[in-house]
Every structure is written in structure tokens, then in C-alpha cells.
Design a protein around this motif. Structure first.
Motif, mmCIF file in Angstrom:
data_model
loop_
_atom_site.group_PDB
_atom_site.id
_atom_site.type_symbol
_atom_site.label_atom_id
_atom_site.label_comp_id
_atom_site.label_asym_id
_atom_site.label_seq_id
_atom_site.Cartn_x
_atom_site.Cartn_y
_atom_site.Cartn_z
ATOM 1 N N LEU A 101 0.824 -1.207 0.000
ATOM 2 C CA LEU A 101 0.000 0.000 0.000
ATOM 3 C C LEU A 101 0.860 1.260 0.000
ATOM 4 N N LEU A 102 0.531 2.180 -0.889
ATOM 5 C CA LEU A 102 1.207 3.478 -0.939
ATOM 6 C C LEU A 102 0.149 4.567 -1.034
ATOM 7 N N PHE A 103 0.157 5.471 -0.073
ATOM 8 C CA PHE A 103 -0.842 6.537 -0.029
ATOM 9 C C PHE A 103 -0.393 7.719 -0.896
ATOM 10 N N VAL A 104 -1.372 8.310 -1.583
ATOM 11 C CA VAL A 104 -1.101 9.358 -2.572
ATOM 12 C C VAL A 104 -1.985 10.567 -2.285
ATOM 13 N N ASP A 105 -1.391 11.757 -2.359
ATOM 14 C CA ASP A 105 -2.168 12.990 -2.251
ATOM 15 C C ASP A 105 -1.723 13.945 -3.348
ATOM 16 N N GLY A 106 -2.494 14.998 -3.543
ATOM 17 C CA GLY A 106 -2.165 15.941 -4.606
ATOM 18 C C GLY A 106 -0.962 16.798 -4.257
ATOM 19 N N TRP A 107 -0.982 17.355 -3.052
ATOM 20 C CA TRP A 107 0.093 18.234 -2.603
ATOM 21 C C TRP A 107 0.131 18.192 -1.086
ATOM 22 N N ILE A 108 1.225 18.671 -0.531
ATOM 23 C CA ILE A 108 1.358 18.776 0.920
ATOM 24 C C ILE A 108 1.430 20.249 1.272
ATOM 25 N N GLY A 109 0.519 20.695 2.139
ATOM 26 C CA GLY A 109 0.518 22.088 2.578
ATOM 27 C C GLY A 109 1.505 22.266 3.714
ATOM 28 N N LYS A 110 1.020 22.138 4.944
ATOM 29 C CA LYS A 110 1.939 22.208 6.083
ATOM 30 C C LYS A 110 2.213 20.829 6.677
ATOM 31 N N GLY A 111 1.543 19.797 6.152
ATOM 32 C CA GLY A 111 1.826 18.438 6.590
ATOM 33 C C GLY A 111 0.847 17.873 7.595
ATOM 34 N N ALA A 112 -0.308 18.519 7.783
ATOM 35 C CA ALA A 112 -1.268 18.050 8.785
ATOM 36 C C ALA A 112 -1.803 16.659 8.454
ATOM 37 N N ILE A 113 -2.121 16.430 7.189
ATOM 38 C CA ILE A 113 -2.666 15.120 6.812
ATOM 39 C C ILE A 113 -1.582 14.044 6.875
ATOM 40 N N LEU A 114 -0.348 14.405 6.542
ATOM 41 C CA LEU A 114 0.739 13.440 6.690
ATOM 42 C C LEU A 114 0.881 13.032 8.154
ATOM 43 N N LEU A 163 -1.886 10.728 8.961
ATOM 44 C CA LEU A 163 -1.635 9.420 8.354
ATOM 45 C C LEU A 163 -0.642 8.619 9.196
ATOM 46 N N GLN A 164 0.421 9.270 9.613
ATOM 47 C CA GLN A 164 1.432 8.587 10.427
ATOM 48 C C GLN A 164 0.833 8.078 11.736
ATOM 49 N N LYS A 165 0.002 8.894 12.342
ATOM 50 C CA LYS A 165 -0.636 8.500 13.603
ATOM 51 C C LYS A 165 -1.616 7.346 13.383
ATOM 52 N N ALA A 166 -2.418 7.450 12.324
ATOM 53 C CA ALA A 166 -3.447 6.441 12.068
ATOM 54 C C ALA A 166 -2.856 5.090 11.698
ATOM 55 N N SER A 200 3.261 1.303 5.379
ATOM 56 C CA SER A 200 4.103 2.495 5.428
ATOM 57 C C SER A 200 3.251 3.758 5.484
ATOM 58 N N ALA A 201 3.672 4.696 6.316
ATOM 59 C CA ALA A 201 2.986 5.990 6.399
ATOM 60 C C ALA A 201 3.609 7.013 5.458
ATOM 61 N N GLU A 202 4.466 6.549 4.563
ATOM 62 C CA GLU A 202 5.042 7.459 3.569
ATOM 63 C C GLU A 202 3.931 7.957 2.648
ATOM 64 N N LEU A 203 3.954 9.239 2.351
ATOM 65 C CA LEU A 203 2.923 9.839 1.511
ATOM 66 C C LEU A 203 3.548 10.334 0.215
ATOM 67 N N ALA A 204 3.029 9.850 -0.900
ATOM 68 C CA ALA A 204 3.479 10.310 -2.213
ATOM 69 C C ALA A 204 2.624 11.500 -2.630
ATOM 70 N N ALA A 205 3.260 12.559 -3.101
ATOM 71 C CA ALA A 205 2.521 13.759 -3.498
ATOM 72 C C ALA A 205 3.170 14.374 -4.729
#
Length: 352
Positions: free
Chosen positions: A145-158, A161-164, A172-177
């Protein structure tokens, strides 16, 4: 659930809540959010773009499809280098979905591999959809599993994700953007604060679906998080116009050889904290940095002001920001930013 995306492009792990939730006017919703009601328990009224704004969007799409395509290509190459052919793309609904589809298409065309692509909900303060995670882990190995987002603002969702994902062993809590101006992940297409044209619109460039929703009277314990399908807007749907426009600029060279923007010292989150101190804002959630997040503030929040770096005063990449600010009579203040080209500050409703 239903969307205007093709079934072969993405599987939406979302509950269709169309006609079950009445959207809230922007100011009413903002007051409730700042009074403590969670944003995921309401849906905003979708902004209907003016003719002039749509002209700006079309100009932005024509001008910035190339840089977006480059970012997607570079991101896709990094994904294949690091995760290999068995990767499963899991886009974060909804901003991640168009980028996830583009990555899927790029990998198919360059590498001849058909990677699975799903979309799930993650909500700040509520975490990731546990039922969607169970669905995925019944079908795939955690490491795929690899999580994908459009962009990273200040990193709140990252951070969310890491916490969840701490409770999901091997995931992996790595986020591709596509873009990470905050400078907090290497798995991105660029560290530039670029305009990804899909950020300029809401559902009409996102498969005609709403942002995700979670409220216990509508979302049961065995349900996926919810979303609304805006079928009444199908004549205005630009979801595949956006995808096709970006794909037209795909090239299949070696992206890793291209020069990357040097990451500014410190993180985007640190800069946001500095802005909070300077502008007397006691809740960093009222600060939305970067082009994508600033656009969202103007589309569905109640802005106080827009900060824009002086060097981008006339930059075409921010034309839609200037247009929206003018339409909504939101002042633009020119301020030296390090990681970002602009930043949206949300009005504190207690002051109104």
C-alpha cells in the motif's frame, strides 16, 4: 460509490450519501467549525465558478499542465524505483484522486504495468477509514500500500496518516505527493509550490464527488466514510479534461536527472508557526499555506486575508488566487514567504 471516473481508473472505498446531507452555507459552516463542530460532519455548498474564473482556470490549465505532468512523471518514477511493480496506489479522497489516476496512467504507459488504484478517506482529528483499511488488507500485503495525495501544505494530513497507520503493522505511512513545498517528503514530484490546476476547482474536477463525510447518524460502524455525488453538475464536469490535458504533456525520459529545487531551511510547519506568531493567530489550522490550500480557503472557507510573496505579485500561476480574492473582496497582503508562494488566512469568526 458513483462518480464520473471510469471504474478501471479508481475504486472509491466510500459510501454514497447523496441526498442524505444538506450542504451548509460557508459562513454558517465556518462558525460551527470554529465553535468546535468537526468539519467532517458537514458539507460545504460547492462553489459555482463565474465565467471569468473559468477563463482563469482554462488559462492555468494550459499554462501549468506541463509542470504538473513533469511532477507526476518524476513522482511515478520514484514510486517504481522505491516500491516496485506490486505497489497498490491508495489516494486520499478527494484531492489525491486525480493525481493517483495520473500516476496510474503514467506507470501503465512507461512501464507497461497496471497498478491497482483505490481512494479512501482520511480526516484530520478522526483518522483514516478503518473499514477501508480492512478491505485493502484483506486483499493485499501491508507493504504494497502506498498513499497518494495531490500536494502537501503544512503536513497536517501526513501527520494524521502517520498516527493512524501506527496500528497497521507493515503499512508504510510514507505519503506520495505531486508537490511538497513544505519539504517534508522525498517521495514527491517537486518541492516547488506549483499550481496543480485541479486545485482551482472542487467537485467538477474531482469526479463530481464531495469531500468526505463522517457523522454517526449517517455513517454506520461497518460503513466506509461517505461522500456525495453531484450528478446534477455532469454538464460542467471537467474531471477528464484535466487528466487528458496533463497526460498530453507526459514525457518518458529520466526524470531523476532533472534539477530539483533546493529545500528551504526549516520545514513548512515551522514557517506556519512563525506566521501564527506574527499575525496573532492562536490556531494553526486557520493558516493554509501553498497554492492548493490557499485556493481551498477561497473556495470553501471564510478568508481573512491572503498572504502572497512579493515576487509573485503578477505571476500567472497565481492569477486564479487574485481572481477569487477580488470576487470575494478578500485583501491580499504581500509578505516574504520561504516555502510557499501564497498562504490563506481564515477569518476568526469570533471577531465578526
Amino acid at each position: 460509490m458513483q462518480s464520473s471516473y471510469r471504474a478501471e481508473d479508481v475504486t472509491l472505498l466510500l459510501k454514497d450519501i447523496t441526498e442524505l446531507v444538506k450542504p451548509s452555507p460557508t459562513e454558517e459552516r465556518e462558525k460551527l467549525i470554529q465553535a468546535g463542530k468537526h468539519y467532517c460532519e458537514m458539507l460545504p455548498i460547492e462553489y459555482v465558478p463565474t465565467e471569468k474564473y473559468m477563463e482563469v482556470y482554462q488559462e492555468a490549465l494550459a499554462r501549468f499542465a506541463g509542470p504538473t505532468a513533469d511532477a507526476v512523471g518524476k513522482l511515478s518514477d520514484k514510486i517504481m524505483e522505491r516500491r516496485g511493480k506490486n505497489v497498490v496506489l491508495v489516494s486520499l479522497a478527494r484531492a489525491g484522486i486525480p493525481i493517483g489516476i495520473l500516476v496510474k496512467h503514467f506507470i501503465r504507459k512507461k512501464y507497461g504495468i497496471e497498478v491497482p488504484h483505490y481512494a479512501v478517506s482520511i480526516i484530520r482529528g478522526r483518522g483514516i477509514d478503518g473499514n477501508a483499511m480492512r478491505y485493502l488488507l484483506e486483499r493485499y500485503e501491508p507493504a504494497q500500500l502506498l498513499f497518494v495525495d495531490g500536494w502537501i501544505g503544512k503536513g497536517a494530513i501526513l501527520g494524521e496518516l502517520q498516527k493512524a497507520l501506527a496500528e497497521y503493522k507493515g503499512v508504510s505511512a510514507e505519503l506520495a505527493a505531486a508537490a511538497d513545498p513544505a519539504g517534508i517528503t522525498e517521495l514527491c514530484g517537486t518541492h516547488e509550490d506549483i499550481l496543480i490546476p485541479s486545485s482551482c476547482l472542487n467537485c467538477t474536477v474531482s469526479g463530481l464527488i464531495s469531500r468526505t463525510f463522517l457523522r454517526e447518524d449517517i455513517i454506520g460502524k461497518d460503513d466506509f466514510h461517505g461522500a456525495v455525488y453531484y450528478g446534477e453538475l455532469r454538464d460542467a464536469d471537467l474531471s477528464y479534461e484535466f487528466i487528458d490535458a496533463i497526460e498530453a504533456h507526459f514525457t518518458y525520459g529520466t526524470y531523476s536527472e532533472r534539477q530539483e529545487k533546493q529545500i528551504e531551511e526549516g520545514s513548512g510547519a515551522e514557517e506556519v508557526r512563525e506566521l501564527a506568531n506574527i499575525f496573532g493567530i492562536n490556531d494553526v489550522n486557520l493558516i493554509k499555506p501553498g497554492i492548493g490550500e490557499t485556493t481551498r480557503v477561497l473556495l470553501r472557507r471564510v478568508p481573512w486575508k491572503i498572504l502572497m510573496d512579493e515576487q509573485y505579485r503578477e505571476d500567472a500561476q497565481l492569477a486564479h488566487i487574485r481572481r477569487l480574492a477580488a470576487e470575494k473582496q478578500v485583501p491580499i497582503e504581500y509578505y516574504p514567504l520561504k516555502h510557499y508562494k501564497c498562504c490563506g488566512l481564515i477569518k476568526k469568526m469570533a471577531d465578526t
